[in-house]
Design a protein around this motif. Structure first.
Motif, short mmCIF file in Angstrom:
data_model
loop_
_atom_site.label_atom_id
_atom_site.label_comp_id
_atom_site.label_asym_id
_atom_site.label_seq_id
_atom_site.Cartn_x
_atom_site.Cartn_y
_atom_site.Cartn_z
N ILE A 70 -13.62 -1.13 8.10
CA ILE A 70 -12.80 -2.03 7.25
C ILE A 70 -11.66 -2.60 8.09
O ILE A 70 -11.33 -3.80 8.01
CB ILE A 70 -12.27 -1.21 6.03
CG1 ILE A 70 -13.45 -0.77 5.16
CG2 ILE A 70 -11.30 -2.05 5.22
CD1 ILE A 70 -13.08 0.14 3.99
N ILE B 260 -4.53 10.16 8.14
CA ILE B 260 -5.44 10.72 7.12
C ILE B 260 -6.30 11.81 7.76
O ILE B 260 -6.46 12.91 7.20
CB ILE B 260 -6.31 9.58 6.53
CG1 ILE B 260 -5.45 8.65 5.67
CG2 ILE B 260 -7.45 10.16 5.71
CD1 ILE B 260 -6.16 7.38 5.21
N ILE C 52 -10.68 -6.47 8.61
CA ILE C 52 -9.34 -7.02 8.28
C ILE C 52 -8.79 -7.73 9.49
O ILE C 52 -8.31 -8.87 9.41
CB ILE C 52 -8.41 -5.87 7.83
CG1 ILE C 52 -8.78 -5.41 6.42
CG2 ILE C 52 -6.94 -6.32 7.86
CD1 ILE C 52 -7.97 -4.25 5.91
N PHE D 165 -0.67 -8.13 4.30
CA PHE D 165 -1.61 -8.45 3.19
C PHE D 165 -1.15 -7.72 1.92
O PHE D 165 -1.51 -6.60 1.62
CB PHE D 165 -3.07 -8.11 3.52
CG PHE D 165 -3.30 -6.89 4.34
CD1 PHE D 165 -3.16 -6.93 5.72
CD2 PHE D 165 -3.64 -5.68 3.73
CE1 PHE D 165 -3.37 -5.80 6.48
CE2 PHE D 165 -3.85 -4.56 4.50
CZ PHE D 165 -3.72 -4.62 5.87
N VAL E 213 1.03 8.44 6.64
CA VAL E 213 0.42 7.40 5.80
C VAL E 213 1.53 6.59 5.12
O VAL E 213 1.48 5.36 5.03
CB VAL E 213 -0.49 8.08 4.74
CG1 VAL E 213 -0.89 7.09 3.67
CG2 VAL E 213 -1.71 8.68 5.43
N ALA F 24 -10.37 -3.52 -0.40
CA ALA F 24 -11.18 -2.44 0.18
C ALA F 24 -10.28 -1.49 0.96
O ALA F 24 -10.31 -0.26 0.77
CB ALA F 24 -12.24 -3.05 1.11
N PHE F 25 -9.40 -2.09 1.76
CA PHE F 25 -8.58 -1.20 2.59
C PHE F 25 -7.66 -0.35 1.70
O PHE F 25 -7.55 0.87 1.86
CB PHE F 25 -7.75 -2.03 3.58
CG PHE F 25 -7.00 -1.16 4.53
CD1 PHE F 25 -5.66 -0.88 4.35
CD2 PHE F 25 -7.68 -0.52 5.57
CE1 PHE F 25 -4.99 -0.02 5.21
CE2 PHE F 25 -7.00 0.34 6.43
CZ PHE F 25 -5.66 0.59 6.24
N LYS F 26 -7.07 -1.00 0.72
CA LYS F 26 -6.15 -0.23 -0.15
C LYS F 26 -6.91 0.92 -0.78
O LYS F 26 -6.47 2.07 -0.81
CB LYS F 26 -5.60 -1.17 -1.24
CG LYS F 26 -4.37 -1.96 -0.79
CD LYS F 26 -3.80 -2.75 -1.98
CE LYS F 26 -2.64 -3.62 -1.48
NZ LYS F 26 -2.20 -4.54 -2.56
N LEU G 24 0.83 -1.21 0.00
CA LEU G 24 0.00 0.00 0.00
C LEU G 24 0.86 1.26 0.00
O LEU G 24 0.68 2.19 -0.78
CB LEU G 24 -0.86 -0.05 1.26
CG LEU G 24 -1.84 1.12 1.45
CD1 LEU G 24 -2.81 1.19 0.29
CD2 LEU G 24 -2.61 0.91 2.76
N MET H 258 -2.50 4.78 10.34
CA MET H 258 -2.71 5.37 9.00
C MET H 258 -4.02 6.15 8.98
O MET H 258 -4.10 7.26 8.43
CB MET H 258 -2.77 4.24 7.96
CG MET H 258 -1.40 3.65 7.64
SD MET H 258 -1.56 2.26 6.51
CE MET H 258 -1.41 3.13 4.96
N LEU H 259 -5.02 5.56 9.59
CA LEU H 259 -6.31 6.28 9.61
C LEU H 259 -6.14 7.63 10.29
O LEU H 259 -6.58 8.67 9.79
CB LEU H 259 -7.34 5.43 10.35
CG LEU H 259 -7.75 4.12 9.63
CD1 LEU H 259 -8.78 3.36 10.49
CD2 LEU H 259 -8.35 4.45 8.27
N PHE I 130 -9.56 2.33 0.21
CA PHE I 130 -9.95 3.34 1.21
C PHE I 130 -8.79 4.30 1.47
O PHE I 130 -8.92 5.52 1.27
CB PHE I 130 -10.38 2.67 2.51
CG PHE I 130 -10.52 3.66 3.63
CD1 PHE I 130 -9.52 3.82 4.58
CD2 PHE I 130 -11.64 4.48 3.69
CE1 PHE I 130 -9.64 4.76 5.59
CE2 PHE I 130 -11.75 5.44 4.70
CZ PHE I 130 -10.76 5.57 5.64
N VAL I 131 -7.63 3.71 1.80
CA VAL I 131 -6.52 4.58 2.23
C VAL I 131 -6.14 5.51 1.08
O VAL I 131 -6.11 6.74 1.22
CB VAL I 131 -5.31 3.69 2.64
CG1 VAL I 131 -4.08 4.56 2.81
CG2 VAL I 131 -5.65 2.97 3.93
#
Lengths: 643, 108, 487, 504
Positions: free
Chosen positions: B87, B43, B91, B103, B30, C162-164, A622, B39-40, C166-167
């Motif tokens: 989310i 943001i 996860i 992941f 991030v 989904a997470f990717k 990511l 990370m959240l 989202f971020v």
């Protein structure tokens, strides 16, 4: 009868013969198919007789029968009709073709009697006669060219007639491709002439031909005529392109008689004589023709001496005699050329048929070392062959003497010729006498070397009739065109042939008056040379057969060189054909496989590599993506700011 | 009285610099932090940095629109946080792992 | 300033309201019969019904050119056309969701609710004239989409996708917002109309405004997966369930481009030469990355993701042409037409992919296509038609889309972009032909998912017919689109 | 309405074939339908007025009004015979592929009909985009024909064929778009019709390649050069031919190569006269290299189909040379040579297909002595070989002679090299003929397990029309050339300011 109908019959009857035999090609009965074929050619012989009779009836200057059937090609200024015309020159030719042709057809019935493809053979023979007539009667150079290649095609079919044998098929292919090289030059000649004259019609071109000689080598007419001559060398087997004729002996013997002696090979000479107003104005080309003619005569004669196959000897003799014809034409003696062409047709066809009947009798045995003393077994063949022999070596009363002597004299006397040419001619004549006598001794006279299993017998009457007729012709044929120097002395017998061809043949420019003494003297020299070499040959091969071995061993290397035909074939293969084939393999490998296809592979790998790079970018992590976005923004902003 | 120079007087540029700094820290948060929750948060930090710049501009232009926008931004930031956490929970339930290093199955 | 929001504004946003209410129905019905999942078919019908009502209302209200909510939303022809395309694509995606393994489980009503809300967000985004409304629409659409992807029955990949999404999505929208704040700072308002006129001058003089506009455009570039910002697309498209991928590849991309078009309409490109050059290079790199990436792929969905990136590159060429063309709306209408043709093709293609999936975690690789032609000739034929159209080969609709696009580009003098686009479509032919090779020219036992999938097959047939027929009839449609701009 | 019926009838036939119930009678239906198509195309021949050089049987309707793209069909002297060649060859191909195509028969015949529409469209379309649609449409059915019913490396060959042609034609698309904008500048409204293109004055300056007319000229001629194929871009042809099934190679060699040469005559030479004249030397030398290279490489090919493929590279070299000479002989010759090549190479591939059906091998070395075993086959093969080597009285000779005549008239230097093609042509064809038909029986010919049987009635029915055509075109070329005379005349006389009217 109306000319166009006659002309149609003349041309189309061999075609009809071809079609009939062609359709029933499987049927093995020789007599029936042979009958049809001979009838077809005989019909056209009769119609040509009638036409020539009409021609003789016409006043001397306007002797011309012109028939146009339909317009063949018409593109802008280039108009070609399927038109045919007979004038003095082509009259001789059609008589020779159809006359000798029908005799040879008759002979082949007997010769090819037990061959299962006989109907196919006769079909091809008729097609050949049809094409030869088109060549001879063609109104424009292009119609002549149609016959020209058609004849080449038929010789390909007939040489490779027994196609199951690899060499014979290869000989056919070789003949066609060598002819094709000549035809390519012929095409170039036509283009040059069309560019200069704007038409390919022979009559018009002859009329338009300038009167002043063209000096430069690259002048339009010289170039055009030179190309036409190269085309002629292809067809009439002169020095550079003669290699196919000896191999063409792979075909049945009557084929060799008809095609490779009487008719097709003379096409080149005929074409030059027909276009003589053009050639006479191109001295350089004439010089080239003369030189090549003379050289071929000597060169082929020398090989002829060392050959052991009866048909090969005759083949090289044909090449040599054609050399004489080209020598005659080259020095401007078109009449002499035509005369020799006619006489040669008679005695060479005779000798080929003779050799055919010998081979037939000896059960397909062609090597003269296994023959000898056939005189007592085959009296008629021997007698007719004797006449042919006497004619070719130029013994006075016979045909060969008059025509060959005329050529030798003109090569000496004509302004275009030179003494050197005469010397070459004389040497050639001597060699001809030598190898022909050698052939006679080894096959007919001397002690018999025939192997026990074979017991030769005279060929059936069907085959001997043509021999007899041709024998008479080769004796009588000469008297038609007796040179006037002899004619006067023997009570002014007119030179009919010269007189006949005079209106159509352009005279040689500034030809001085001939003093007879010189002519007699030269004639004497050449005849004596011929007789002496004949006696030497007789002595070698009949009296003491072992002397030729001794001489051969003494000059071993030279003898081997000549007997292997100066290794010309190997030379062609080595320098042209093999490099061509290997070169094109490498060429294909280099350009198609390694160069162009390689580029496509490189491009596709490049693209695939690019794909790999993009794939590597996608690490799945990511933060890598966010990093990518960040960097992207920074770069974009910096560019935006800077500009 | 002292001259009004950069050091003493807090003007628009100061706020802009502040919001830029905040934005960059959020961004690096991030980029570098491996933990999903952090990370959240970063943001959210970026969005708040934007709020600061909105308010600064609105004060400087003294028109109130900027501040109204801040409300919009805040509500949407809240919604984002809710979705993000949802989310993150799924996860965690599935992967029993909070670190994004684990992941990376979708690649290539 | 007086703000009057009367009945007229409400009528104008009636399609959005209708779809929003429709999205509530499945949830409330689930609520009432004690959280027992109503039959999927009914939910589907309710969802589709809401969409159809929204569509009807949109055609009634859209295209009139008025603005609503004090110029926050505008309902001009761009809204009309893009709205129609978005709703139709969403409808098709819904049908696919109904039959795809990973989406037709027990949470189907929530899924329909989120989908419809995402469509509402799209309509807002499409008609937004104010950067803030754009942001709201964007976020509403994206958030519901993140959840939809997260809800898929397939455990591993979809959660990660989904997470990717989202971020990175929120990361990009933060950048977008940052740009908006700069624009607000320089012009005093975020409404495109206000700074529309003097944008050209501002961009040259005011460095901050230029930053603002650039951030906004780059924010959008993320959403439509333009080159350096495309990294998320392959992973998310592969991870998400196929119906959602279809939803994202078509509807989301269309409306994002619509919003980008509106921002570009401010003629910023004419002003700043730097921006113009950067966008051109972005288009070039996107096409290249998309096409090259697709060639080496083994997974069919991932290959189609890369191909959609490449198509974004082609569309960006159209957007640039629209940006710099002063006379007429040739560039913009060519973009719209291309998006229309792109959506039809992509819907069909992803419908085929979703048919091929035998179970929720079955990754459709290229080899699973082997011998499809002998087993399912109709599906194979339709799939080849889509591929031919995607590659831009003449009889199909795709060719005409590309033709108009490149025609506009050449019209504006961007010949080298047109040439580059055309060369890229040749590269793309290679990987578009690969599935056809596998289907027709190799033997194999490709098999369609067990139970009958007639609804998705209907979608496939519909788009195939569209591609075949509309290709030839594209003339009138294109003129209609262009004419609607002029009045 | 006649041209539209001819154009779209095959599409309808394709549908009929696809939905035809029983498999057994598919071939008969397809054959019957293609005969119908041929008969209708004969009506075009009847109605064609040979004296006028204008476009005839015009059908013009606005298609995409915004860009002035029209549904514009027309036929004139240049395209008439190619249309007839297409409709003439298709029934022969269907008849020839009776038992060589046994899988997915419906698909094959449908693809063949769609291909026919595409080819007819390329010859009849006068509007640029309308032409381009058919030009690209022809790729897809050919792709399937080669790909599905082809030989071992068919996938590589068919993709290579597709990409090669595609690269050229997309550049042409950009050039067409640019030309459309030029028409807009010149005459106010944008139009894609060829007649408008002719009216546009495209600036040309000698020297470098970078001026407008040269660039457009090269964009167009690259597309057509790949299709012809001209020498450096020809490598797709041998692969495509070797891997294609018999009907595929026949239609590829018979008609599709002509699409390239026809387009040179219709789209490149009249549209960019100065550039064509300026760069004529390049195409002449490429053509001549093509002739010699094609012949040389054909000589050493082990595979008979590859040999014939390279021979058609050589023949197409002649056509290109004939065209870039810009005089009556050259252009009439190249037009005629297109028809000849269609007939003779088409027939050659049919014959190879027939022997391939019997022995399933294309290795020349494995054959030998066929003449004894299959006499009728040998006769047909020999006649077609004669036509291919351009022996007088066959059609090949007329074309080649005219081209060489025109070449000599315009640029004498090239003719000396081009003439070697005549000799090399005879060399490789006869050498192959010798190795396959004469000599001892090859391993395929003599094994008793499955003795070779001679041509069946059907196969003879396939070949007879072609042989008749060979001699008819050889002996009476005027029957064919009269119809093209006025158009060629028109093209040659006002090549620099070319214009085309419409005959009402």
């Amino acid at each position: 009868m109306d000319h166009s109908l006659l002309m149609a019959i003349l041309l189309l009857s061999p075609l009809v013969g071809f079609l009939i035999n062609g359709i029933r090609y499987k049927n093995p009965t020789a007599n029936l198919s042979g009958g049809i074929a001979t009838a077809a050619v005989a019909i056209s012989f009769i119609s040509s007789l009638i036409l020539v009779a009409d021609l003789i009836g016409m006043p001397a200057e306007a002797r011309k029968i012109h028939v146009s059937f339909f317009q063949w090609m018409a593109v802008d200024s280039f108009k070609i009709n399927a038109a045919f015309y007979i004038d003095q020159i082509s009259a001789i030719m059609i008589l020779v073709i159809t006359g000798v042709g029908s005799l040879i057809h008759l002979f082949s019935i007997g010769y090819m009697h037990h061959d299962k493809g006989v109907t196919k053979y006769f079909a091809y023979l008729n097609l050949f006669v049809f094409n030869m007539l088109i060549l001879v009667l063609g109104d424009s150079l292009l119609t002549m060219f149609v016959g020209w290649e058609g004849v080449g095609l038929c010789s390909y079919l007939l040489i490779g007639f027994w196609f199951s044998d690899k060499e014979k098929a290869a000989a056919g292919m070789k003949a066609f491709i060598t002819n094709r090289v000549g035809d390519a030059a012929f095409l170039l000649g036509m283009f040059v002439l069309f560019a200069t004259f704007g038409t390919l019609n022979i009559q018009e071109m002859n009329a338009l031909a300038p009167t002043t000689a063209e000096a430069s080598w690259l002048g339009a007419i010289t170039l055009g005529t030179l190309f036409l001559f190269i085309g002629a060398t292809g067809k009439s087997a002169q020095i550079p392109l003669y290699v196919w004729l000896p191999d063409a002996m792979a075909g049945p013997t009557p084929v060799s008689a008809l095609i490779h002696a009487a008719t097709m090979v003379t096409a080149g000479v005929y074409m030059i004589v027909r276009l003589n107003p053009l050639f006479i104005v191109a001295p350089n080309t004439m010089m080239v023709i003369a030189i090549i003619g003379a050289l071929t005569a000597v060169f082929a004669a020398s090989i002829g001496i060392t050959q052991w196959d009866i048909k090969k000897v005759l083949a090289y003799s044909t090449v040599s005699q054609l050399g004489y014809m080209f020598l005659a034409v080259g020095v401007g003696a078109f009449g002499a050329g035509m005369f020799h062409l006619m006489t040669h047709a008679f005695f060479k066809a005779l000798m080929f048929l003779g050799s055919g009947s010998v081979i037939h009798a000896m059960h397909e045995e062609q090597d003269i070392r296994k023959m000898g003393g056939l005189k007592k077994y085959m009296p008629i063949t021997h007698m007719t062959f004797f006449f042919g022999w006497v004619a070719i070596i130029g013994i006075p009363p016979f045909a060969g003497f008059f025509s060959k002597d005329e050529i030798l004299w003109m090569s000496f006397h004509s302004p275009l010729g030179s003494p050197a040419l005469w010397v070459l001619g004389a040497i050639g004549a001597a060699m001809t006498a030598f190898y022909m006598t050698r052939l006679m001794c080894l096959t007919f006279w001397g002690k018999s070397r025939v192997p026990k299993s074979v017991h030769p017998h005279e060929s059936p009457t069907l085959m001997t009739i043509p021999l007899i007729v041709l024998g008479i012709l080769s004796v009588v044929g000469g008297w038609v065109g007796i040179p006037e120097v002899i004619g006067h002395s023997l009570g002014d017998i007119p030179n009919l042939l010269e007189h006949w061809l005079h209106p159509v043949i352009k005279p040689i420019p500034n030809l001085t008056e001939a003093e007879h003494s010189m002519e007699w003297m030269l004639m004497g020299v050449s005849v004596s040379l011929a007789t002496i070499s004949a006696f030497i040959a007789y002595h070698f091969y009949v009296k003491s057969p072992e002397t030729p071995e001794k001489i051969a061993n003494s000059i071993k290397p030279l003898y081997n060189l000549i007997s292997k035909k100066y290794l010309v074939d190997e030379l062609y293969f080595g320098t042209i054909i093999n490099p061509l084939i290997n070169g094109s393999k490498r060429l294909w490998m280099f350009i198609d496989v390694n160069f162009i296809d390689k580029i496509t592979y490189v491009i596709s790998d490049l693209v695939r590599g690019g794909g790999g790079v993009v794939r590597a970018l996608q690490t799945g992590n990511l933060q890598q993506y966010a990093m990518l976005i960040g960097i992207g923004i920074v770069i974009a902003l910096s560019i935006i700011i800077m500009r | 009285m002292q001259s009004t120079n950069f050091l003493t007087e807090v003007g628009l540029n100061h706020y802009l610099i502040l919001s830029a700094l905040l934005f960059v820290t959020g961004m690096t948060g991030v980029l570098l932090k491996r933990n999903i929750i952090v990370m959240l948060m970063s943001i959210e930090l970026m969005l708040n940095a934007v709020n600061i710049s909105f308010v600064a501009f609105s004060k400087y232009l003294n028109n109130v629109d900027g501040q109204i926008m801040v409300f919009f931004v805040m509500t949407i930031a809240a919604a984002e946080a809710a979705v993000g956490l949802a989310i993150a929970v799924t996860i965690f339930k599935r992967f029993k792992e909070i670190n994004i290093k684990f992941f990376e199955h979708l690649r290539g | 300033m007086k703000i009057d929001i009367g009945l007229a504004d409400l009528i104008r946003i009636s399609p959005m309201i209708a779809i929003f209410l429709a999205s509530l129905i499945p949830l409330t019905s689930k609520l009432f019969n004690s959280n027992k999942e109503p039959s999927n078919l009914i939910t589907l019908i309710q969802g589709l019904g809401g969409l159809i009502i929204g569509l009807v209302l949109l055609t009634v209200v859209g295209g009139s050119g008025e603005t609503a909510f004090n110029k926050a939303l505008i309902f001009d022809s761009l809204t009309l056309w893009m709205g129609i395309i978005a709703i139709v694509s969403a409808g098709a995606a819904l049908i696919m969701m109904y039959e795809n393994f990973s989406t037709n489980g027990n949470q189907f009503s929530e899924l329909v609710f989120l989908a419809l809300n995402s469509v509402v967000g799209m309509l807002i985004l499409v008609s937004a004239l104010d950067l803030l409304t754009v942001f709201i629409g964007l976020e509403l659409m994206s958030l519901s989409l993140y959840l939809m992807i997260g809800m898929s029955h397939e455990e591993k990949l979809s959660k990660e996708a989904a997470f990717k999404y989202f971020v990175l999505g929120s990361f990009a929208s933060a950048i977008f917002l940052y740009g908006t704040s700069f624009i607000y700072g320089t012009t005093g308002s975020t409404n495109l109309v206000t700074f529309m006129q003097e944008a050209v001058g501002l961009v040259q003089t005011n460095r901050l405004f230029l930053f603002g506009i650039s951030f906004v455009i780059l924010g959008f570039c993320f959403k439509v997966s333009i080159a350096p910002f495309h990294a998320w697309t392959p992973d998310v498209y592969q991870g998400a369930p196929t119906p959602h991928t279809a939803f994202m590849a078509t509807a989301v991309k269309v409306v994002s481009f619509a919003a980008l078009l509106r921002v570009i309409a401010t003629k910023a490109l004419v002003g700043s030469d730097g921006l113009f050059v950067v966008l051109q290079w972005l288009a070039v790199i996107t096409m290249l990355v998309g096409n090259l990436g697709a060639i080496v792929q083994v997974n069919l969905k991932r290959m189609l993701a890369y191909s959609s990136i490449a198509h974004s590159g082609y569309i960006l060429v159209g957007v640039i042409t629209a940006g710099i063309s002063d006379k007429g709306f040739f560039g913009a209408s060519s973009v719209i037409f291309y998006l229309f043709s792109y959506c039809v093709m992509t819907i069909g293609t992803f419908a085929i992919v979703s048919i091929l999936e035998k179970s929720e975690d079955h990754l459709v690789t290229l080899d699973s296509l082997k011998g499809l032609a002998s087993k399912k000739p109709l599906h194979a034929f339709c799939f080849s038609l889509f591929l031919i159209s995607l590659a831009g080969l003449p009889p199909a609709l795709g060719f005409f889309g590309k033709f108009y696009l490149f025609n506009a580009a050449v019209g504006e003098g961007l010949i080298w972009l047109a040439v580059w686009g055309v060369i890229n479509s040749v590269i793309s032919v290679y990987y578009y032909l690969k599935p056809m090779v596998l289907m027709y020219m190799t033997e194999g036992e490709a098999e369609i998912a067990g139970h009958s999938l007639n609804a998705t097959t209907v979608t496939v047939l519909a788009s195939a017919v569209f591609i075949a027929i509309l290709g030839v009839l594209s003339g009138p449609i294109f003129t209609a689109v262009e004419k609607s701009f002029i009045n | 309405m006649l041209l539209s019926t001819i154009l779209f009838l095959p599409l309808i036939f394709a549908l009929i074939v696809l939905i035809w119930p029983q498999d057994k009678t598919i071939r008969h239906v397809a054959f019957g339908l293609s005969i119908v198509e041929f008969i209708i195309s004969l009506i075009v021949l009847k109605d064609f007025d040979a004296s006028s050089a204008q476009l005839q049987m015009i059908e013009k309707h606005m298609w995409i009004e915004r860009f002035g793209i029209q549904y514009f069909l027309g036929v004139d002297g240049i395209s008439l015979w190619l249309v007839l060649l297409t409709t003439f060859l298709t029934p022969i191909i269907i008849l020839a592929s009776w038992n060589s195509i046994d899988t997915k028969i419906k698909g094959f015949h449908a693809a063949m009909f769609v291909l026919q529409t595409a080819m007819l469209g390329t010859f009849l379309a006068i509007d640029a985009i309308f032409f381009y649609v058919f030009w690209e449409l022809s790729l897809i059915p050919m792709y399937f024909i080669v790909g599905i019913w082809g030989g071992a490396r068919r996938i590589y060959a068919t993709i290579k064929f597709f990409i090669f042609t595609m690269i050229g034609s997309v550049l042409m698309l950009v050039a067409i778009i640019y030309l459309m904008y030029l028409t807009q500048q010149a005459s106010g409204h944008m139009s894609a019709s060829l007649l408008e293109f002719y009216k546009v004055k495209i600036p040309f300056v000698g020297g470098s390649i970078l001026n407008l007319q040269s660039l457009l000229f090269f964009a167009f001629s690259l597309a057509f050069a790949i299709k012809v194929p001209v020498w450096p871009v020809h490598t797709w042809l041998p692969d495509a031919h070797v891997e294609a099934p018999t009907p595929g190679s026949v239609i590829l060699a018979g008609v599709m190569l002509k699409m390239g040469t026809y387009c040179f005559l219709r789209w490149v030479i009249p549209l960019f006269p100065d550039a064509a004249e300026y760069w004529a030397w390049l195409f002449l030398s490429l053509g001549v290299i093509g002739i010699i290279y094609g012949a040389l490489v054909a000589m050493i090919q082990p595979d008979i189909k590859k040999l014939v493929a390279y021979s058609s590279v050589s023949h197409m070299g002649y056509i290109i040379v004939g065209m870039f000479v810009f005089n009556h002989f050259g252009i009439t010759g190249s037009l005629y040579q297109m028809l000849n090549h269609g007939v003779s190479t088409g027939a050659l591939f049919l014959l190879i297909g027939m022997i391939y059906e019997r022995t399933h091998s294309r290795e020349i070395s494995k054959y030998g002595g066929l003449a004894g075993v299959l006499p009728i086959f040998t006769i047909f093969f020999f006649i077609i070989t004669l036509s291919s080597i351009a022996v007088p009285m066959t059609n090949g000779f007329i074309g080649e002679f005219l081209i060489l005549l025109g070449l000599h008239k315009a640029q004498p230097v090239y003719v000396y090299f081009a003439v070697t093609g005549v000799v090399l042509g005879a060399a490789y064809m006869l050498w192959m003929f010798k190795r396959v038909f004469f000599g001892e029986k090859g391993e395929l010919v003599k094994d008793e397990k499955h003795p070779l049987k001679d041509l069946s009635v059907r196969e003879i029915a396939v070949l007879v029309p072609l042989v008749v055509l060979v001699f008819w075109m050889g002996l009476f070329p005027n029957h064919f050339l009269d119809l093209t005379k006025s158009s060629v005349n028109h093209l040659v006389t006002n090549k620099n300011k070319y214009y085309l009217e419409i005959k009402e």
